[in-house]
Design a protein around this motif. Structure first.
Motif, PDB file in Angstrom:
ATOM      1  N   LEU A  34       0.848  -1.192   0.000  1.00  0.00           N
ATOM      2  CA  LEU A  34       0.000   0.000   0.000  1.00  0.00           C
ATOM      3  C   LEU A  34       0.886   1.246   0.000  1.00  0.00           C
ATOM      4  CD1 LEU A  34      -2.753  -1.116   2.515  1.00  0.00           C
ATOM      5  CD2 LEU A  34      -2.949  -0.905   0.029  1.00  0.00           C
ATOM      6  N   TYR A  35       0.313   2.317  -0.495  1.00  0.00           N
ATOM      7  CA  TYR A  35       1.062   3.573  -0.638  1.00  0.00           C
ATOM      8  C   TYR A  35       0.321   4.716   0.033  1.00  0.00           C
ATOM      9  CZ  TYR A  35       4.061   1.057  -3.755  1.00  0.00           C
ATOM     10  OH  TYR A  35       4.955   0.143  -4.250  1.00  0.00           O
ATOM     11  N   LYS A  36       1.094   5.480   0.840  1.00  0.00           N
ATOM     12  CA  LYS A  36       0.542   6.674   1.490  1.00  0.00           C
ATOM     13  C   LYS A  36       0.584   7.825   0.494  1.00  0.00           C
ATOM     14  CE  LYS A  36       3.823   6.479   4.555  1.00  0.00           C
ATOM     15  NZ  LYS A  36       4.712   6.664   5.723  1.00  0.00           N
ATOM     16  N   VAL A  37      -0.514   8.547   0.388  1.00  0.00           N
ATOM     17  CA  VAL A  37      -0.519   9.775  -0.410  1.00  0.00           C
ATOM     18  C   VAL A  37      -0.472  10.938   0.573  1.00  0.00           C
ATOM     19  CG1 VAL A  37      -1.877  11.229  -1.965  1.00  0.00           C
ATOM     20  CG2 VAL A  37      -1.694   8.758  -2.377  1.00  0.00           C
ATOM     21  N   MET A  38       0.477  11.850   0.343  1.00  0.00           N
ATOM     22  CA  MET A  38       0.706  12.956   1.272  1.00  0.00           C
ATOM     23  C   MET A  38       0.580  14.304   0.584  1.00  0.00           C
ATOM     24  SD  MET A  38       3.908  11.177   3.127  1.00  0.00           S
ATOM     25  CE  MET A  38       4.442  10.877   1.490  1.00  0.00           C
ATOM     26  N   LEU A  39       0.060  15.269   1.320  1.00  0.00           N
ATOM     27  CA  LEU A  39       0.061  16.659   0.862  1.00  0.00           C
ATOM     28  C   LEU A  39       1.155  17.387   1.617  1.00  0.00           C
ATOM     29  CD1 LEU A  39      -3.571  18.093   0.620  1.00  0.00           C
ATOM     30  CD2 LEU A  39      -2.007  17.504  -1.244  1.00  0.00           C
ATOM     31  N   LEU A  40       1.850  18.290   0.927  1.00  0.00           N
ATOM     32  CA  LEU A  40       2.917  19.079   1.545  1.00  0.00           C
ATOM     33  C   LEU A  40       2.454  20.536   1.683  1.00  0.00           C
ATOM     34  CD1 LEU A  40       6.065  17.802  -0.399  1.00  0.00           C
ATOM     35  CD2 LEU A  40       4.797  16.709   1.448  1.00  0.00           C
ATOM     36  N   ASN A  41       2.917  21.166   2.737  1.00  0.00           N
ATOM     37  CA  ASN A  41       2.567  22.573   2.953  1.00  0.00           C
ATOM     38  C   ASN A  41       3.384  23.478   2.040  1.00  0.00           C
ATOM     39  OD1 ASN A  41       1.229  24.713   4.244  1.00  0.00           O
ATOM     40  ND2 ASN A  41       3.017  25.099   5.543  1.00  0.00           N
ATOM     41  N   ASP A  42       2.836  24.627   1.737  1.00  0.00           N
ATOM     42  CA  ASP A  42       3.591  25.715   1.094  1.00  0.00           C
ATOM     43  C   ASP A  42       2.971  27.018   1.575  1.00  0.00           C
ATOM     44  OD1 ASP A  42       1.670  26.957  -0.992  1.00  0.00           O
ATOM     45  OD2 ASP A  42       1.465  24.802  -1.358  1.00  0.00           O
ATOM     46  N   ASP A  43       3.608  28.136   1.229  1.00  0.00           N
ATOM     47  CA  ASP A  43       3.137  29.422   1.759  1.00  0.00           C
ATOM     48  C   ASP A  43       2.095  30.096   0.873  1.00  0.00           C
ATOM     49  OD1 ASP A  43       4.837  29.150   3.902  1.00  0.00           O
ATOM     50  OD2 ASP A  43       6.445  30.351   3.002  1.00  0.00           O
ATOM     51  N   TYR A  44       1.787  29.533  -0.287  1.00  0.00           N
ATOM     52  CA  TYR A  44       0.994  30.272  -1.276  1.00  0.00           C
ATOM     53  C   TYR A  44      -0.372  29.678  -1.608  1.00  0.00           C
ATOM     54  CZ  TYR A  44       5.637  32.199  -1.806  1.00  0.00           C
ATOM     55  OH  TYR A  44       6.845  32.768  -1.554  1.00  0.00           O
ATOM     56  N   THR A  45      -0.487  28.339  -1.565  1.00  0.00           N
ATOM     57  CA  THR A  45      -1.772  27.728  -1.932  1.00  0.00           C
ATOM     58  C   THR A  45      -2.832  28.126  -0.910  1.00  0.00           C
ATOM     59  OG1 THR A  45      -0.581  25.854  -2.890  1.00  0.00           O
ATOM     60  CG2 THR A  45      -2.937  25.547  -2.468  1.00  0.00           C
ATOM     61  N   PRO A  46      -3.972  28.665  -1.348  1.00  0.00           N
ATOM     62  CA  PRO A  46      -5.015  29.073  -0.390  1.00  0.00           C
ATOM     63  C   PRO A  46      -5.584  27.871   0.376  1.00  0.00           C
ATOM     64  CG  PRO A  46      -5.419  30.019  -2.567  1.00  0.00           C
ATOM     65  CD  PRO A  46      -4.332  28.993  -2.736  1.00  0.00           C
ATOM     66  N   MET A  47      -5.881  28.102   1.636  1.00  0.00           N
ATOM     67  CA  MET A  47      -6.445  27.042   2.480  1.00  0.00           C
ATOM     68  C   MET A  47      -7.717  26.445   1.864  1.00  0.00           C
ATOM     69  SD  MET A  47      -5.922  28.398   6.351  1.00  0.00           S
ATOM     70  CE  MET A  47      -4.299  28.420   7.098  1.00  0.00           C
ATOM     71  N   ASP A  97      -2.196  17.941 -11.204  1.00  0.00           N
ATOM     72  CA  ASP A  97      -2.745  18.542 -12.427  1.00  0.00           C
ATOM     73  C   ASP A  97      -3.716  19.675 -12.082  1.00  0.00           C
ATOM     74  OD1 ASP A  97      -3.055  18.485 -15.339  1.00  0.00           O
ATOM     75  OD2 ASP A  97      -5.116  17.880 -14.877  1.00  0.00           O
ATOM     76  N   PHE A  98      -4.582  19.412 -11.105  1.00  0.00           N
ATOM     77  CA  PHE A  98      -5.580  20.413 -10.692  1.00  0.00           C
ATOM     78  C   PHE A  98      -4.875  21.653 -10.118  1.00  0.00           C
ATOM     79  CE2 PHE A  98      -9.107  21.929  -7.900  1.00  0.00           C
ATOM     80  CZ  PHE A  98     -10.102  22.019  -8.862  1.00  0.00           C
ATOM     81  N   ALA A  99      -3.858  21.423  -9.283  1.00  0.00           N
ATOM     82  CA  ALA A  99      -3.119  22.547  -8.682  1.00  0.00           C
ATOM     83  C   ALA A  99      -2.394  23.355  -9.766  1.00  0.00           C
ATOM     84  CB  ALA A  99      -2.124  22.022  -7.655  1.00  0.00           C
ATOM     85  N   ARG A 100      -1.767  22.650 -10.690  1.00  0.00           N
ATOM     86  CA  ARG A 100      -1.023  23.335 -11.763  1.00  0.00           C
ATOM     87  C   ARG A 100      -1.973  24.169 -12.626  1.00  0.00           C
ATOM     88  NH1 ARG A 100      -0.467  22.299 -16.593  1.00  0.00           N
ATOM     89  NH2 ARG A 100      -1.365  20.220 -16.424  1.00  0.00           N
ATOM     90  N   ARG A 101      -3.151  23.579 -12.939  1.00  0.00           N
ATOM     91  CA  ARG A 101      -4.116  24.308 -13.770  1.00  0.00           C
ATOM     92  C   ARG A 101      -4.613  25.569 -13.083  1.00  0.00           C
ATOM     93  NH1 ARG A 101      -7.316  19.353 -14.495  1.00  0.00           N
ATOM     94  NH2 ARG A 101      -9.101  20.685 -14.114  1.00  0.00           N
ATOM     95  N   HIS A 102      -4.610  25.565 -11.733  1.00  0.00           N
ATOM     96  CA  HIS A 102      -5.029  26.763 -11.000  1.00  0.00           C
ATOM     97  C   HIS A 102      -3.824  27.597 -10.555  1.00  0.00           C
ATOM     98  CE1 HIS A 102      -8.777  24.454 -10.930  1.00  0.00           C
ATOM     99  NE2 HIS A 102      -9.364  25.613 -10.750  1.00  0.00           N
ATOM    100  N   GLN A 103      -2.662  27.228 -11.046  1.00  0.00           N
ATOM    101  CA  GLN A 103      -1.414  27.965 -10.796  1.00  0.00           C
ATOM    102  C   GLN A 103      -1.078  28.096  -9.319  1.00  0.00           C
ATOM    103  OE1 GLN A 103      -2.133  31.548 -13.257  1.00  0.00           O
ATOM    104  NE2 GLN A 103      -0.881  30.538 -14.806  1.00  0.00           N
ATOM    105  N   HIS A 104      -1.332  26.984  -8.582  1.00  0.00           N
ATOM    106  CA  HIS A 104      -0.907  26.923  -7.178  1.00  0.00           C
ATOM    107  C   HIS A 104       0.254  25.934  -7.075  1.00  0.00           C
ATOM    108  CE1 HIS A 104      -4.183  29.408  -6.028  1.00  0.00           C
ATOM    109  NE2 HIS A 104      -5.115  28.523  -6.300  1.00  0.00           N
ATOM    110  N   PRO A 105       1.200  26.208  -6.160  1.00  0.00           N
ATOM    111  CA  PRO A 105       2.403  25.359  -6.071  1.00  0.00           C
ATOM    112  C   PRO A 105       2.230  24.106  -5.200  1.00  0.00           C
ATOM    113  CG  PRO A 105       2.624  27.221  -4.591  1.00  0.00           C
ATOM    114  CD  PRO A 105       1.295  27.394  -5.291  1.00  0.00           C
ATOM    115  N   LEU A 106       0.996  23.775  -4.872  1.00  0.00           N
ATOM    116  CA  LEU A 106       0.706  22.623  -4.004  1.00  0.00           C
ATOM    117  C   LEU A 106       1.419  21.353  -4.498  1.00  0.00           C
ATOM    118  CD1 LEU A 106      -1.042  21.493  -1.664  1.00  0.00           C
ATOM    119  CD2 LEU A 106      -2.792  20.989  -3.377  1.00  0.00           C
TER     120      LEU A 106
END
Ligand code: TYC
Length: 113
Positions: A34-47, A97-106
């Motif tokens: 099994l594989y864990k999918v993780m989100l990383l923090n950044d200073d720019y992507t809106p909450m 893909d979704f983050a890139r299309r909305h120009q967020h660095p998530l």
């Protein structure tokens, strides 16, 4: 359940010098990794954008999505789900893909559990 054929190491030499194969079967109990999918923090992507991603791609309700978003924001990262390799790859690709299309660095990554 499936069964594995006997291995070469299952060969036995009897007292007559003849080699025979032990044919006892072993149940194959290995589960796929099994594989864990993780989100990383950044200073720019809106909450709110991160909350939306967690609702849309990970099926979380608003309260659970908000809580995980806050964990990422405070701790730097969080596991958002555990999946088969193929499903984890798909989730990562969808988020990136979704983050890139909305120009967020998530950033979203996966790691073997
Ligand atoms: N740190 C971001 C902010 O303050 C929010 C955020 C949370 C960004 C989680 C990415 O994976 C993330 N706007």
């Amino acid at each position: 359940m499936s069964y594995a054929p006997p291995r070469l190491s299952d060969r036995r030499e009897g007292s007559d010098g003849e080699t025979s194969v032990v044919t006892k079967v072993r149940p194959q109990t290995k589960r796929p990794p099994l594989y864990k999918v993780m989100l990383l923090n950044d200073d720019y992507t809106p909450m709110e954008f991160v909350v939306h991603i967690l609702e849309r791609f990970f099926g979380l309700n608003h309260a659970a999505a908000f809580e995980i978003m806050l964990t990422v924001h405070k701790k730097g990262l969080a596991v958002v789900g555990v999946f088969s390799f193929e499903l984890a790859e798909t989730k990562v690709a969808q988020v990136m893909d979704f983050a890139r299309r909305h120009q967020h660095p998530l950033q979203c990554t996966m790691e073997k559990e």
